[in-house]
Design a protein around this motif. Structure first.
Motif, short mmCIF file in Angstrom:
data_model
loop_
_atom_site.label_atom_id
_atom_site.label_comp_id
_atom_site.label_asym_id
_atom_site.label_seq_id
_atom_site.Cartn_x
_atom_site.Cartn_y
_atom_site.Cartn_z
N LYS A 1 22.68 14.21 -13.39
CA LYS A 1 22.68 12.81 -13.80
C LYS A 1 23.64 11.99 -12.93
CE LYS A 1 23.64 9.86 -17.82
NZ LYS A 1 24.03 9.85 -19.25
N TYR A 2 24.85 12.49 -12.71
CA TYR A 2 25.88 11.72 -12.02
C TYR A 2 25.75 11.73 -10.51
CZ TYR A 2 28.29 12.01 -16.56
OH TYR A 2 28.62 11.95 -17.89
N THR A 3 25.10 12.75 -9.94
CA THR A 3 25.05 12.87 -8.48
C THR A 3 23.65 12.79 -7.90
OG1 THR A 3 24.80 15.29 -8.33
CG2 THR A 3 27.03 14.43 -8.66
N GLY A 4 22.63 12.94 -8.75
CA GLY A 4 21.26 12.92 -8.26
C GLY A 4 20.78 14.24 -7.69
N ARG A 5 21.61 15.29 -7.76
CA ARG A 5 21.25 16.60 -7.23
C ARG A 5 21.68 17.70 -8.20
NH1 ARG A 5 17.49 16.26 -3.16
NH2 ARG A 5 18.04 14.54 -1.76
N GLU A 6 20.95 18.82 -8.12
CA GLU A 6 21.30 19.94 -8.99
C GLU A 6 22.55 20.64 -8.46
OE1 GLU A 6 20.89 23.12 -7.71
OE2 GLU A 6 19.76 22.64 -5.90
N ARG A 7 23.22 21.32 -9.37
CA ARG A 7 24.53 21.91 -9.09
C ARG A 7 24.43 23.29 -8.43
NH1 ARG A 7 27.32 25.55 -12.20
NH2 ARG A 7 29.61 25.56 -12.03
N GLN A 8 23.36 24.03 -8.70
CA GLN A 8 23.29 25.44 -8.32
C GLN A 8 23.44 25.65 -6.81
OE1 GLN A 8 19.76 27.42 -9.71
NE2 GLN A 8 20.22 29.34 -8.67
N THR A 9 22.77 24.84 -6.02
CA THR A 9 22.85 24.98 -4.56
C THR A 9 24.28 24.79 -4.07
OG1 THR A 9 20.57 24.27 -4.21
CG2 THR A 9 22.08 24.02 -2.35
N ILE A 10 24.97 23.80 -4.63
CA ILE A 10 26.34 23.50 -4.19
C ILE A 10 27.27 24.67 -4.49
CG2 ILE A 10 28.31 21.99 -4.68
CD1 ILE A 10 26.22 19.73 -5.10
N VAL A 11 27.19 25.21 -5.70
CA VAL A 11 28.05 26.34 -6.06
C VAL A 11 27.70 27.57 -5.22
CG1 VAL A 11 28.73 27.88 -7.93
CG2 VAL A 11 28.39 25.44 -8.38
#
Length: 302
Positions: A195-205
């Motif tokens: 919601k806040y960044t427009g991208r999913e978190r999994q790839t970043i982690v």
């Protein structure tokens, strides 16, 4: 060498890695964070900036604006219809007071290094160097790699600030010439992250874990945005992440600042972040840092 697109070069920076640094801001970012301090960096394309307080109403810009995006208000002030504006830059080229300027320019590695090398004595004395920021430097991997190699050829310490949303092959090609990764970690909850960044978190982690496992030096930097991610479960998420990544050089909490809001009007942009969100008090930042410290997190800049 590859050419690239930048929107600023900031000399004597002290917040983008150790010592005195020159920060090169590359244009384009895959994230759309509500609180982005450089909203003009998100689009990879050049954008027209208009600072109304510099306008002297000379009307030169109106004469050259082919799409008729510039008009005169009843008060005599120039106004921009952003729906008509093509960001061609014709108006900026005739604006002597620089009220209208194009932000985002294509440049060569040598031109950037001409600026970076001016302050190498300061880098040597302070332990500083060059940092690539943005935007997201990993969106221009060839240009970033050439810049980093050019700096390393002069013995300059190199840092890269990243939000982590890029392919591993791009991280892998850069990691041997990066002395410090400034890796942003914005939100623990997956739904809120999207919601806040427009991208999913999994790839970043996943990229963070891959960099860590490859032995890359990483400083985890966590922006703290009141009313959004300043929750105990997010702080606990930072604790858990730091324990999973024992070779982190440290964790740095970054307080939210609202100075970026002034840029929104300059570029005709909007943000989802409510105006009611204000920077946290010093005592609040200290409390968040203490929360992490007592749980064994190695803090930097606290």
């Amino acid at each position: 060498m590859a050419a690239g697109r930048i929107f600023d070069i900031q000399r004597f920076s002290i917040h983008d890695g150790p010592g005195i640094r020159t920060t090169v801001f590359l244009k384009g970012c895959p994230l759309h964070c509500w609180w982005c301090s450089n909203p003009e960096s998100i689009s990879p394309k050049p954008q027209l900036s208009f600072e109304t307080d510099k306008c002297i109403a000379c009307d030169e810009c109106l004469k050259v604006c082919q799409p008729h995006a510039l008009t005169k208000t009843p008060s005599g002030q120039v106004a921009i219809d952003r729906n008509r504006c093509t960001n061609c830059g014709d108006c900026a080229s005739v604006c002597d007071p620089k009220a209208l300027q194009m932000v985002g320019r294509d440049t060569e590695v040598d031109a950037v290094m001409d600026v970076v090398l001016r302050d190498r004595d300061y880098y040597a004395q302070s332990g500083g160097g060059m940092t690539l920021s943005g935007g997201e430097p990993l969106l221009q991997p060839e240009f970033a790699e050439d810049l980093l190699h050019a700096a390393k050829n002069h013995g300059i310490h190199c840092g890269v600030e990243t939000a982590g949303y890029a392919g591993w092959e791009d991280f892998d090609r850069l990691r041997l010439v990066v002395d410090l990764w400034l890796f942003d970690y914005k939100e623990t909850d997956p739904h809120r992250h999207s919601k806040y960044t427009g991208r999913e978190r999994q790839t970043i982690v996943q990229r963070l874990q891959q960099l860590h496992d490859a032995g890359a030096p990483i400083l985890l930097r966590c922006p703290m945005i009141p009313d959004l991610n300043t929750r105990s479960d997010h702080l606990d998420g930072i604790v858990a992440l730091s324990r999973r990544l024992p070779r982190l050089q440290g964790v740095e909490l970054l307080p939210y600042f609202s100075f970026w809001r002034g840029k929104l009007q300059r570029f005709g942009l909007k943000s989802e972040l409510p105006d009611t969100v204000k920077p946290p008090a010093r005592e609040t930042m200290q409390a968040w840092n203490e929360y992490l410290r007592v749980r064994g997190v190695r803090l930097v800049g606290a």
